[in-house]
Design a protein around this motif. Structure first.
Motif, PDB file in Angstrom:
ATOM      1  N   LEU A  18       1.034  -1.020  -0.335  1.00 11.84           N
ATOM      2  CA  LEU A  18       0.159  -0.153  -0.174  1.00 11.84           C
ATOM      3  C   LEU A  18       0.689   1.028  -0.251  1.00 11.84           C
ATOM      4  N   ALA A  19       1.930   1.295   0.718  1.00  9.06           N
ATOM      5  CA  ALA A  19       3.176   2.410   0.988  1.00  9.06           C
ATOM      6  C   ALA A  19       3.524   2.662  -0.222  1.00  9.06           C
ATOM      7  N   ARG A  20       3.800   1.361  -1.315  1.00  7.67           N
ATOM      8  CA  ARG A  20       4.394   1.595  -2.828  1.00  7.67           C
ATOM      9  C   ARG A  20       3.050   2.258  -3.431  1.00  7.67           C
ATOM     10  N   PHE A  21       2.006   2.181  -3.261  1.00  6.82           N
ATOM     11  CA  PHE A  21       0.768   2.420  -4.838  1.00  6.82           C
ATOM     12  C   PHE A  21       0.732   4.259  -3.950  1.00  6.82           C
ATOM     13  N   TRP A  22       0.659   4.313  -3.109  1.00  2.62           N
ATOM     14  CA  TRP A  22       0.695   6.006  -2.742  1.00  2.62           C
ATOM     15  C   TRP A  22       2.141   6.638  -2.598  1.00  2.62           C
ATOM     16  N   ALA A  23       3.413   5.800  -2.441  1.00  2.00           N
ATOM     17  CA  ALA A  23       4.105   6.907  -3.034  1.00  2.00           C
ATOM     18  C   ALA A  23       4.379   7.783  -4.595  1.00  2.00           C
ATOM     19  N   ALA A  24       4.015   6.450  -4.766  1.00  2.00           N
ATOM     20  CA  ALA A  24       4.134   6.645  -6.758  1.00  2.00           C
ATOM     21  C   ALA A  24       3.510   7.398  -6.938  1.00  2.00           C
ATOM     22  N   ALA A  25       1.806   7.248  -6.255  1.00  2.00           N
ATOM     23  CA  ALA A  25       0.489   8.354  -6.393  1.00  2.00           C
ATOM     24  C   ALA A  25       0.681   9.719  -6.061  1.00  2.00           C
ATOM     25  N   PHE A  38       4.579  -2.793   8.501  1.00  3.05           N
ATOM     26  CA  PHE A  38       4.585  -1.094   8.615  1.00  3.05           C
ATOM     27  C   PHE A  38       5.479  -0.299   7.655  1.00  3.05           C
ATOM     28  N   ALA A  39       5.240   0.062   7.629  1.00  6.71           N
ATOM     29  CA  ALA A  39       6.300   1.409   5.925  1.00  6.71           C
ATOM     30  C   ALA A  39       5.544   3.102   6.143  1.00  6.71           C
ATOM     31  N   GLN A  40       6.101   3.504   5.789  1.00  7.36           N
ATOM     32  CA  GLN A  40       6.442   5.514   5.556  1.00  7.36           C
ATOM     33  C   GLN A  40       6.618   5.529   4.547  1.00  7.36           C
ATOM     34  N   ALA A  41       5.719   6.404   4.437  1.00  6.32           N
ATOM     35  CA  ALA A  41       6.144   7.138   3.114  1.00  6.32           C
ATOM     36  C   ALA A  41       6.297   8.758   3.302  1.00  6.32           C
ATOM     37  N   ALA A  69      -7.174  17.779  -8.549  1.00  4.23           N
ATOM     38  CA  ALA A  69      -5.844  18.116 -10.071  1.00  4.23           C
ATOM     39  C   ALA A  69      -6.959  18.900 -11.653  1.00  4.23           C
ATOM     40  N   ASP A  70      -5.684  19.326 -12.182  1.00  8.47           N
ATOM     41  CA  ASP A  70      -5.515  20.511 -12.706  1.00  8.47           C
ATOM     42  C   ASP A  70      -6.124  18.983 -14.203  1.00  8.47           C
ATOM     43  N   ASP A  71      -5.405  18.508 -14.776  1.00 12.02           N
ATOM     44  CA  ASP A  71      -6.491  17.619 -14.896  1.00 12.02           C
ATOM     45  C   ASP A  71      -6.643  16.491 -14.948  1.00 12.02           C
ATOM     46  N   ARG A  72      -8.128  16.006 -14.814  1.00 12.73           N
ATOM     47  CA  ARG A  72      -8.308  14.709 -13.255  1.00 12.73           C
ATOM     48  C   ARG A  72      -8.455  13.250 -14.186  1.00 12.73           C
ATOM     49  N   GLU A  73      -8.698  13.797 -15.805  1.00 15.55           N
ATOM     50  CA  GLU A  73      -8.758  12.614 -16.252  1.00 15.55           C
ATOM     51  C   GLU A  73      -7.709  12.091 -16.813  1.00 15.55           C
ATOM     52  N   ALA A  74      -6.054  12.764 -16.627  1.00 13.88           N
ATOM     53  CA  ALA A  74      -4.903  12.182 -17.167  1.00 13.88           C
ATOM     54  C   ALA A  74      -4.458  11.770 -15.608  1.00 13.88           C
ATOM     55  N   GLU A  75      -5.022  11.530 -15.372  1.00 13.30           N
ATOM     56  CA  GLU A  75      -4.331  11.739 -13.351  1.00 13.30           C
ATOM     57  C   GLU A  75      -5.014  10.270 -12.862  1.00 13.30           C
ATOM     58  N   VAL A  76      -6.128  10.320 -13.021  1.00 16.86           N
ATOM     59  CA  VAL A  76      -6.703   8.821 -12.969  1.00 16.86           C
ATOM     60  C   VAL A  76      -6.839   7.988 -14.551  1.00 16.86           C
ATOM     61  N   THR A  77      -6.236   8.031 -15.090  1.00 15.67           N
ATOM     62  CA  THR A  77      -5.078   7.375 -15.456  1.00 15.67           C
ATOM     63  C   THR A  77      -4.641   6.421 -15.093  1.00 15.67           C
ATOM     64  N   ARG A  78      -3.099   7.587 -14.533  1.00 18.00           N
ATOM     65  CA  ARG A  78      -1.849   7.504 -14.318  1.00 18.00           C
ATOM     66  C   ARG A  78      -2.122   5.993 -12.953  1.00 18.00           C
ATOM     67  N   LEU A  79      -3.182   7.125 -12.054  1.00 20.39           N
ATOM     68  CA  LEU A  79      -3.822   6.140 -10.535  1.00 20.39           C
ATOM     69  C   LEU A  79      -4.291   4.704 -11.315  1.00 20.39           C
ATOM     70  N   LEU A  80      -5.032   5.071 -12.195  1.00 19.05           N
ATOM     71  CA  LEU A  80      -5.189   3.534 -12.963  1.00 19.05           C
ATOM     72  C   LEU A  80      -3.655   2.496 -13.553  1.00 19.05           C
ATOM     73  N   GLY A  81      -3.213   3.116 -14.052  1.00 19.57           N
ATOM     74  CA  GLY A  81      -1.680   2.593 -14.174  1.00 19.57           C
ATOM     75  C   GLY A  81      -0.681   1.929 -13.101  1.00 19.57           C
ATOM     76  N   LEU A  82      -1.306   2.940 -12.013  1.00 24.56           N
ATOM     77  CA  LEU A  82      -0.241   2.403 -11.148  1.00 24.56           C
ATOM     78  C   LEU A  82      -1.476   0.979 -10.101  1.00 24.56           C
ATOM     79  N   GLY A  83      -2.594   0.480 -10.580  1.00 29.80           N
ATOM     80  CA  GLY A  83      -3.222  -0.405  -9.944  1.00 29.80           C
ATOM     81  C   GLY A  83      -4.219   0.142  -9.292  1.00 29.80           C
ATOM     82  N   ALA A  84      -5.208   1.438  -9.170  1.00 29.96           N
ATOM     83  CA  ALA A  84      -6.094   1.617  -8.985  1.00 29.96           C
ATOM     84  C   ALA A  84      -6.994   1.315  -9.757  1.00 29.96           C
TER      85      ALA A  84
END
Length: 116
Positions: A18-25, A38-41, A69-84
């Motif tokens: 979960l830390a890896r996902f949120w750190a990348a996001a 336990f993890a910390q970001a 986000a200024d470009d919501r759809e671009a950020e959503v697409t990026r987050l989907l690529g991270l596993g969301a």
């Protein structure tokens, strides 16, 4: 006021995952020693703690993040690529947002920034 946010804590099945996902996001760094327990970001956006708990997620989050986000759809697409996972899109009274779930099912939203 004398209160400030010290950290945001997530209950997790696997804290490091979960830390890896949120750190990348959020563009954060994961502290050394991250484990399934336990993890910390951390970074300019704050400090996030991830702690393994034995109970599974059983209902809607009582607290969740709203990210802008200024470009919501671009950020959503990026987050989907991270596993969301995309749970829905809403448009209400001029506000537009997308509801997502992270890799362990925690809901969060990406809100379109208002311009002008």
């Amino acid at each position: 006021m004398s209160l400030t946010v010290q950290s945001v804590t997530f209950d997790a099945e696997d804290a490091a995952e979960l830390a890896r996902f949120w750190a990348a996001a959020l563009g954060l760094s994961i502290a050394d020693g991250a484990s399934a327990d336990f993890a910390q970001a951390t970074g300019p956006g704050g400090r996030y703690l991830f702690i393994a708990v034995p109970e599974p997620k059983s209902a809607k989050n009582r607290v969740h993040l709203d990210l802008e986000a200024d470009d919501r759809e671009a950020e959503v697409t990026r987050l989907l690529g991270l596993g969301a996972a995309r749970l829905g899109d809403l448009d209400e009274d001029g506000a537009r947002w997308t509801v997502l779930a992270d890799v362990q099912g925690n809901e969060f939203c990406v809100v379109q920034a208002h311009t002008g």
